[in-house]
Design a protein around this motif. Structure first.
Motif: not given
Length: 325
Positions: A121-135
């Motif tokens: 879950a951590h890896a997925i959340v970070e990957a999606i955050r980075e993909l869309f440039g969120g914080t």
């Protein structure tokens, strides 16, 4: 649909892909008691990892893993927690539940009490955050991971969600995290029984024991709490023999509460018979892994041999920092 350096109407900056990773963990002391607000000690295993990559695509929401590859909507029920991590992260960042592919790979065994679901879950959340440039702040990240952990385990304490990103041993109690002072020269041997456990089922069985035996259950949880607090002192003071004794006592308590399994008993007995200072189940139990403490790396080989002979399908030798000695 190109994702490269494209800023969408939502204001997020997209790049070619986003990546995220997290590591495994083991619980030194306090599993099951932590569900009832008691303390537990989480230890990092940074050499066991999960990595996720998220990419924008032109089709439906896709998932790629070593076990299943295809539309997320058609994934088996065993991937419900993975799906929750993906969908909740997309919602958090204001994205539709489509046009994204998430690839997840790693070497954390599933159902072994080493935090695989939280690490994924951590890896997925970070990957999606980075993909869309969120914080994300720490609390937001934790809640996204916990939302997936609830699907996986029913009533997670939050320990795995914290420990699978922590760089060092932590004391976790009622949601609060304290970094531990560690000056410890002992070595841990983690052995996989090869039996996949279910934390959700094990937690339910321990709860059932408490309903049937409320006074005894409360007394055992009190003992686990004291063992855990004392273990933190042992780590700070390099008290290896004392810690080993606490581990073995904790194992006996966890077995009485209902978290034991014949495969665990076999490995615990083999480790102690080969000279380990102590050994216990780690994680939910009823299968999964055993952790044994040896005085030094020189003592680990004999314990590994004994565990392998007793049926362990894999063994890892680590320090208190989760590194190979």
């Amino acid at each position: 649909m190109s994702a490269t350096d494209e800023s969408g109407a939502d204001g997020f900056l997209r790049d070619d892909e986003g990546t995220g990773s997290a590591h495994a963990k083991f619980i030194l002391l306090g599993e099951h008691a932590v569900v009832y607000g008691r303390p537990a000690i989480g230890m990092p295993l940074p050499r066991m990892w999960v990595r996720a990559v998220a990419r924008v695509t032109d089709g439906p929401l896709l998932l790629e893993t070593d076990i299943y590859t295809g539309p997320l909507a058609e994934a088996p029920a065993s991937f419900d927690a993975v799906g929750a991590a993906i969908r909740n992260a997309l919602v958090h960042f204001g994205q539709p539940e489509s046009h994204v592919e998430v690839c997840v790979h790693g070497d954390v065994p599933i159902g072994r009490g080493l935090g695989s679901s939280a690490a994924v879950a951590h890896a997925i959340v970070e990957a999606i955050r980075e993909l869309f440039g969120g914080t994300l702040d720490d609390d937001e990240r934790f809640e996204l991971v916990q939302s997936a952990e609830r699907v996986a385990h029913g009533n997670p304490s939050g320990l795995d969600a914290r420990a699978t990103r922590a760089p060092a041993p932590i004391l976790f109690e009622q949601g609060a995290v304290t970094s531990l002072d560690v000056a410890f020269g002992g070595v841990f041997v983690i052995a996989d029984t090869g039996i996949r456990g279910s934390t959700k089922i094990a937690v339910g069985d321990v709860a059932a024991y408490g309903v049937a035996n409320p006074e005894r259950s409360a007394a055992l949880l009190d003992q686990l709490e004291q063992l855990t607090r004392d273990a933190a002192v042992d780590l700070a003071g390099d008290r290896r023999k004392e810690l080993g004794g606490r581990m073995s006592r904790a194992h006996a308590i966890l077995t009485e509460l209902g978290a034991g399994h014949e495969s665990i008993t076999r490995l615990v007995d083999a480790a102690v018979g080969a000279g380990a200072l102590g050994a216990k189940l780690t994680g939910g139990g009823q299968g999964g892994c055993v952790v044994a403490l040896v005085a030094s790396s020189a003592d680990a080989a004999g314990v590994v041999d004994a565990l392998t002979a007793a049926g362990a399908v894999n063994c890892w030798v680590v320090t208190a920092a989760g590194q190979r000695p």
